[in-house]
Design a protein around this motif. Structure first.
Motif, PDB file in Angstrom:
ATOM      1  N   GLU A 124       0.796  -1.224   0.000  1.00 40.07           N
ATOM      2  CA  GLU A 124       0.000   0.000   0.000  1.00 40.07           C
ATOM      3  C   GLU A 124       0.829   1.275   0.000  1.00 40.07           C
ATOM      4  N   ILE A 125       2.114   1.189   0.355  1.00 37.48           N
ATOM      5  CA  ILE A 125       2.931   2.409   0.354  1.00 37.48           C
ATOM      6  C   ILE A 125       3.946   2.452  -0.779  1.00 37.48           C
ATOM      7  N   VAL A 126       4.032   1.386  -1.577  1.00 32.58           N
ATOM      8  CA  VAL A 126       4.981   1.368  -2.695  1.00 32.58           C
ATOM      9  C   VAL A 126       4.820   2.575  -3.621  1.00 32.58           C
ATOM     10  N   PRO A 127       3.579   2.971  -3.959  1.00 28.31           N
ATOM     11  CA  PRO A 127       3.448   4.115  -4.873  1.00 28.31           C
ATOM     12  C   PRO A 127       3.976   5.434  -4.309  1.00 28.31           C
ATOM     13  N   PHE A 128       4.085   5.537  -2.991  1.00 32.20           N
ATOM     14  CA  PHE A 128       4.321   6.843  -2.373  1.00 32.20           C
ATOM     15  C   PHE A 128       5.708   7.021  -1.765  1.00 32.20           C
ATOM     16  N   ILE A 129       6.330   5.937  -1.351  1.00 25.99           N
ATOM     17  CA  ILE A 129       7.584   6.059  -0.617  1.00 25.99           C
ATOM     18  C   ILE A 129       8.780   6.065  -1.577  1.00 25.99           C
ATOM     19  N   GLU A 130       9.783   6.815  -1.213  1.00 19.68           N
ATOM     20  CA  GLU A 130      11.046   6.831  -1.956  1.00 19.68           C
ATOM     21  C   GLU A 130      12.179   6.669  -0.947  1.00 19.68           C
ATOM     22  N   ILE A 131      12.774   5.492  -0.923  1.00 23.50           N
ATOM     23  CA  ILE A 131      13.827   5.198   0.040  1.00 23.50           C
ATOM     24  C   ILE A 131      15.117   5.878  -0.385  1.00 23.50           C
ATOM     25  N   GLN A 132      15.689   6.641   0.525  1.00 29.13           N
ATOM     26  CA  GLN A 132      16.977   7.286   0.287  1.00 29.13           C
ATOM     27  C   GLN A 132      18.121   6.381   0.743  1.00 29.13           C
ATOM     28  N   PHE A 133      17.936   5.781   1.929  1.00 31.35           N
ATOM     29  CA  PHE A 133      18.984   4.943   2.509  1.00 31.35           C
ATOM     30  C   PHE A 133      18.408   4.126   3.667  1.00 31.35           C
ATOM     31  N   PRO A 134      18.779   2.846   3.796  1.00 33.37           N
ATOM     32  CA  PRO A 134      19.574   2.044   2.877  1.00 33.37           C
ATOM     33  C   PRO A 134      18.690   1.533   1.727  1.00 33.37           C
ATOM     34  N   LYS A 135      19.185   1.551   0.533  1.00 32.32           N
ATOM     35  CA  LYS A 135      18.429   1.066  -0.608  1.00 32.32           C
ATOM     36  C   LYS A 135      18.466  -0.455  -0.700  1.00 32.32           C
ATOM     37  N   GLN A 136      19.555  -1.062  -0.219  1.00 36.28           N
ATOM     38  CA  GLN A 136      19.667  -2.513  -0.218  1.00 36.28           C
ATOM     39  C   GLN A 136      18.909  -3.098   0.970  1.00 36.28           C
ATOM     40  N   ASN A 176      21.585   4.235   9.576  1.00 38.12           N
ATOM     41  CA  ASN A 176      20.789   5.429   9.346  1.00 38.12           C
ATOM     42  C   ASN A 176      19.725   5.147   8.293  1.00 38.12           C
ATOM     43  N   PHE A 177      18.486   5.436   8.627  1.00 39.78           N
ATOM     44  CA  PHE A 177      17.370   5.249   7.714  1.00 39.78           C
ATOM     45  C   PHE A 177      16.868   6.611   7.244  1.00 39.78           C
ATOM     46  N   SER A 178      16.562   6.690   5.951  1.00 51.09           N
ATOM     47  CA  SER A 178      16.089   7.946   5.384  1.00 51.09           C
ATOM     48  C   SER A 178      15.158   7.639   4.219  1.00 51.09           C
TER      49      SER A 178
END
Length: 346
Positions: A235-247, A259-261
């Motif tokens: 449900e949040i895939v369309p809206f979220i943009e992960i900055q870090f960590p991407k892996q 650190n999460f961003s």
């Protein structure tokens, strides 16, 4: 005309239609009825439109408005279809007969599972002379699918317009299913979700990956990149943009801070972290009468993360102090939304 310019023109057309014309196309498509002849239906859906983009949208809108997900058939379990045939030509004929019967069944019952949605969409695109293919592949729907490919039990489509490939998942676009505690689907909620219409490949492959990627034009996402992404709730895939960590597989050392961003447009009031070492207790439970009961003591034991939210950019950290840490789950307002696997390095 260069490839880059073609991509730019198609992108601009998508923006233009999304802002101004999709509503009109959808309205026209939803007014059309199927009277037993698929060729007539496709003609009715496409005759008012000049571009493949508009025609494709009209077909997509009709299917999502008229075909419901057959959750009862899904609950029975998938059956493997095999053909006894003399040679390759005979197998092709029998496969075509099966697909035709499948499509006719979907149209007659107005219900289908993913194979029905994708086969019907391809057939209608074929009639409209729009390049389209069915893609069988993997999907990730559970948090434990992180670090693996998920399950190979889904079908969707790719449409090729101006030599560019666009993904469409009619099944997920048509709505969603609710389930009981045993995991059985209980009902289908018809609610069109346009995120699964011409979804950008980097978003689509968060939870979709083709069984045979080599058969898709210009598909450049590796299976390893798909496999090792963080788990993100659908449900949040369309809206979220992960900055870090991407892996999705983290390799910290003891004493590191992870650190999460991420960017997220919604206002999150509480963020929590669950791990295999420490979990926040559930403060709602279901009693023997099936009623939801609130547990005040469990609620008072909740731990929360200190985080920053600066114009929708969320930041927080987690300190690694135990070499038995195996995963990190991130909860938004008490609901699991993201998950990472952890492999401690010496």
């Amino acid at each position: 005309m260069t490839k880059t310019f073609v991509i730019f023109l198609v992108y601009c057309n998508l923006i233009l239609f999304g802002q101004n014309n999709f509503q009109k196309i959808d309205s026209i498509a939803n007014s059309k009825k199927y009277h037993g002849n698929l060729y007539t239906l496709v003609n009715d859906l496409t005759q008012d439109f000049g571009s493949d983009l508009e025609k494709t949208r009209s077909i997509y809108s009709w299917i999502t408005a008229n075909i419901r997900y057959d959750y009862k058939l899904f609950n029975k379990g998938k059956r493997t279809i095999t053909f006894k045939c003399k040679n390759q030509e005979d197998c092709s004929i029998k496969k075509q007969e099966f697909e035709n019967n499948l499509i006719q069944g979907v149209l007659r019952k107005k219900r289908g599972i993913c194979s029905g949605y994708s086969s019907l969409f391809k057939k209608m695109c074929d009639i409209a002379k729009i390049r389209c293919q069915i893609i069988d592949g993997f999907v990730k729907t559970k948090s434990y699918h992180i670090g693996n490919t998920g399950i190979l039990d889904h079908s969707w489509n790719a449409v090729i317009i101006d030599n560019q490939t666009y993904f469409v998942d009619l099944t997920w676009a048509a709505g969603y299913c609710e389930s009981n505690e045993k995991g059985k689907l209980t009902q289908f909620v018809q609610k069109k979700n346009d995120f699964y219409w011409f979804t950008p490949v980097e978003k689509f492959t968060v939870d979709h990956f083709p069984k045979n990627p080599e058969k898709i034009q210009d598909f450049q996402i590796s299976k390893e990149d798909y496999r090792d992404q963080p788990y993100i709730a659908k449900e949040i895939v369309p809206f979220i943009e992960i900055q870090f960590p991407k892996q999705g597989i983290l390799k910290p050392k003891i004493g590191d801070s992870i650190n999460f961003s991420f960017k997220y447009p919604e206002n999150i009031h509480k963020i929590q972290i669950n791990t295999n070492l420490k979990r926040n207790p559930k403060f709602y439970f279901t009693n023997k009468n099936g009623e939801s009961v609130f547990n005040q003591k469990a609620y008072l034991k909740q731990d929360y993360v200190d985080f920053q939210n600066i114009n929708g950019l969320y930041r927080f950290s987690y300190f690694v102090e135990n070499d038995e840490l195996r995963y990190i789950e991130i909860l938004f307002d008490y609901n699991l939304k993201m998950k990472y696997l952890v492999r401690i390095e010496n």
